[in-house]
Design an enzyme around this catalytic site. Sequence first.
Site, mmCIF file in Angstrom:
data_model
loop_
_atom_site.group_PDB
_atom_site.id
_atom_site.type_symbol
_atom_site.label_atom_id
_atom_site.label_comp_id
_atom_site.label_asym_id
_atom_site.label_seq_id
_atom_site.Cartn_x
_atom_site.Cartn_y
_atom_site.Cartn_z
ATOM 1 N N ARG A 1 0.797 -1.229 0.000
ATOM 2 C CA ARG A 1 0.000 0.000 0.000
ATOM 3 C C ARG A 1 0.834 1.287 0.000
ATOM 4 O O ARG A 1 0.827 2.055 0.956
ATOM 5 C CB ARG A 1 -0.974 -0.007 1.180
ATOM 6 C CG ARG A 1 -1.925 -1.170 1.136
ATOM 7 C CD ARG A 1 -2.995 -1.064 2.174
ATOM 8 N NE ARG A 1 -4.280 -0.787 1.613
ATOM 9 C CZ ARG A 1 -5.405 -0.713 2.308
ATOM 10 N NH1 ARG A 1 -5.395 -0.852 3.595
ATOM 11 N NH2 ARG A 1 -6.550 -0.481 1.727
ATOM 12 N N ARG B 1 -13.458 -1.421 13.965
ATOM 13 C CA ARG B 1 -13.046 -0.368 13.019
ATOM 14 C C ARG B 1 -14.104 -0.152 11.948
ATOM 15 O O ARG B 1 -14.208 0.932 11.388
ATOM 16 C CB ARG B 1 -11.728 -0.767 12.321
ATOM 17 C CG ARG B 1 -10.532 -0.785 13.238
ATOM 18 C CD ARG B 1 -9.284 -1.067 12.434
ATOM 19 N NE ARG B 1 -9.184 -0.115 11.331
ATOM 20 C CZ ARG B 1 -8.431 -0.276 10.253
ATOM 21 N NH1 ARG B 1 -7.697 -1.353 10.145
ATOM 22 N NH2 ARG B 1 -8.405 0.634 9.312
HETATM 23 C C1 UD1 Z 1 -9.578 2.111 -0.404
HETATM 24 C C2 UD1 Z 1 -10.480 1.622 0.690
HETATM 25 C C3 UD1 Z 1 -10.222 0.145 0.944
HETATM 26 C C4 UD1 Z 1 -10.359 -0.656 -0.332
HETATM 27 C C5 UD1 Z 1 -9.508 -0.051 -1.454
HETATM 28 C C6 UD1 Z 1 -9.728 -0.712 -2.808
HETATM 29 C C7 UD1 Z 1 -10.777 3.564 2.111
HETATM 30 C C8 UD1 Z 1 -10.515 4.213 3.417
HETATM 31 N N1 UD1 Z 1 -10.185 2.370 1.906
HETATM 32 O O1 UD1 Z 1 -8.239 1.971 0.040
HETATM 33 O O2 UD1 Z 1 -11.170 -0.316 1.918
HETATM 34 O O3 UD1 Z 1 -9.929 -1.978 -0.110
HETATM 35 O O4 UD1 Z 1 -9.810 1.353 -1.594
HETATM 36 O O5 UD1 Z 1 -11.071 -0.630 -3.143
HETATM 37 O O6 UD1 Z 1 -11.526 4.071 1.298
HETATM 38 N N2 UD1 Z 1 -1.620 1.962 -4.862
HETATM 39 C C9 UD1 Z 1 -0.367 2.323 -5.327
HETATM 40 N N3 UD1 Z 1 0.077 3.584 -5.061
HETATM 41 C C10 UD1 Z 1 -0.664 4.496 -4.387
HETATM 42 C C11 UD1 Z 1 -1.954 4.125 -3.932
HETATM 43 C C12 UD1 Z 1 -2.407 2.849 -4.193
HETATM 44 O O7 UD1 Z 1 0.335 1.508 -5.926
HETATM 45 O O8 UD1 Z 1 -0.202 5.628 -4.191
HETATM 46 C C13 UD1 Z 1 -2.121 0.604 -5.132
HETATM 47 C C14 UD1 Z 1 -2.430 -0.187 -3.848
HETATM 48 O O9 UD1 Z 1 -1.288 -0.790 -3.310
HETATM 49 C C15 UD1 Z 1 -3.457 -1.170 -4.362
HETATM 50 C C16 UD1 Z 1 -4.214 -0.382 -5.426
HETATM 51 O O10 UD1 Z 1 -3.379 0.716 -5.763
HETATM 52 O O11 UD1 Z 1 -2.811 -2.265 -4.954
HETATM 53 C C17 UD1 Z 1 -5.555 0.151 -5.009
HETATM 54 O O12 UD1 Z 1 -5.433 0.849 -3.781
HETATM 55 P P1 UD1 Z 1 -6.352 2.087 -3.423
HETATM 56 O O13 UD1 Z 1 -7.549 2.103 -4.314
HETATM 57 O O14 UD1 Z 1 -5.507 3.312 -3.362
HETATM 58 O O15 UD1 Z 1 -6.830 1.724 -1.950
HETATM 59 P P2 UD1 Z 1 -7.040 2.709 -0.739
HETATM 60 O O16 UD1 Z 1 -7.520 4.031 -1.201
HETATM 61 O O17 UD1 Z 1 -5.868 2.645 0.182
#
Ligand code: UD1
Length: 426
Positions: free
Chosen positions: A128, A404
């Site tokens: 993440r 949570r």
């Molecule tokens: C949000 C949700 C979480 C859900 C996820 C995917 C909230 C508080 N949490 O998490 O419950 O499981 O969406 O639907 O809303 N990634 C990168 N770089 C970044 C950001 C993300 O590589 O800067 C990758 C992550 O590692 C992951 C993918 O993108 O593999 C999707 O993550 P993301 O949609 O950003 O999840 P969250 O916003 O953390």
Amino acid sequence: MDKIIIKGGNPLSGKIQISGAKNAALTLIPAALLTEEPLTLRNLPRLADVDTFGHLVNQLGVSTEIEGKRPEVFGRVMTLKAGRITSTEAPADINRKMRASVLVLGPLLARCGEARVPLPGGCEIGARPIDLHLKAMEALGAEINIGQRFVTATTKSGLKGGHIVFPIVSVGATENALMAATLADGETIIENAAQEPEITDLAQCLIGMGAKISGVGTSTLIIKGVTRLHGDTYSVMSDRIEAGSYACAAAITGGDVELVGALPETFGAVIEKLEAAGVAIETTENGIRVSSTGRISPVDIETQPFPDFPTDMQAQMMAMLSLANGSSVLTETIFENRYMHVGELERMGANIQVAGRTATVRGVKELTGAPVMATDLRASMSLVIAGLAAKGETQVLRVHHLDRGYERLEEKLSAVGADIERVSGD
Ligand code: UD1
């Protein structure tokens, strides 16, 4: 530490009120940083993560007032007022507890010209990273400095509209970019934006605060920056993951439950898979009705960004499919390492083989209660679902994960006939 004890076998029957969405709440709270006027959020779920985010924004100088703390009523009303922001640093201890705290980055940068957020460490469901959040801020003219423990984003003459093209879909990075762009000078285009309903909820709240956003609900968001936003009152959408979780619970127990307040259009892909598994879903005046004979057919599932099947429902669906009359193949494409519930479900008698991102679930005749624990929120819920159908007693440890994200879980489930209680102690 508290634990949940379930004696399985009771079919669920009755009504469950669905709470406000955790993930919407966690992006609406930082949106309050964008204006010095009060933002009132209604239908906020009573959850540990919401309290934690409230404490976080308090440390930035935001006042939070909760109206009518009546414990018998679901949903809270909280008024947040960021009259003067006194700190632009998201504390590391809170970030460790709750990754969503990175969502203060965009609003703080837009409002104050600087923000400091801790660098993410490892996390139970994969690495993440926050690179996409940072790239989006750079596209709006911010300068990013990565230190040993913190990242600092600054802008000397305010954010400028920009063109952001996300290489992969990220919910959080889309939210940060959207919030920051509302106060940037000029037009911002966000391409390959996440389309999750919680982003639509955020966009609608921002529009109510005076933001100019078009393309809401699509993968291209266009934002015309304004010089200031004003206060408003906004009601948090209902939680589609909570609704989907209780749908799995009703199905696995052969129950018949109305999910009051559920919005079927926000979890269509989950409903489709439940129907394919033989679960009857009917839209009612107040939500949806889920009923099942308890005979579950196998289905294959691949997690994908919205509108496809959500990763946050993978564990709960796996618990349900562990009792199907055949084999299901589940593929997790969003997060690596999101199968920590598998070992625990196996302790209850499930037959699951994991190979990389794929899990093959061979349906068994019955599950048996056992002491189990999981390391994340949705994984913990999958154990509760399995426990509701298992023979004998299941003890779910590490209940703080459930707190949570599930408002008064044991209260909601016992009201529809589950034999479930929370006990304190080790
Ligand atoms: C949000 C949700 C979480 C859900 C996820 C995917 C909230 C508080 N949490 O998490 O419950 O499981 O969406 O639907 O809303 N990634 C990168 N770089 C970044 C950001 C993300 O590589 O800067 C990758 C992550 O590692 C992951 C993918 O993108 O593999 C999707 O993550 P993301 O949609 O950003 O999840 P969250 O916003 O953390």
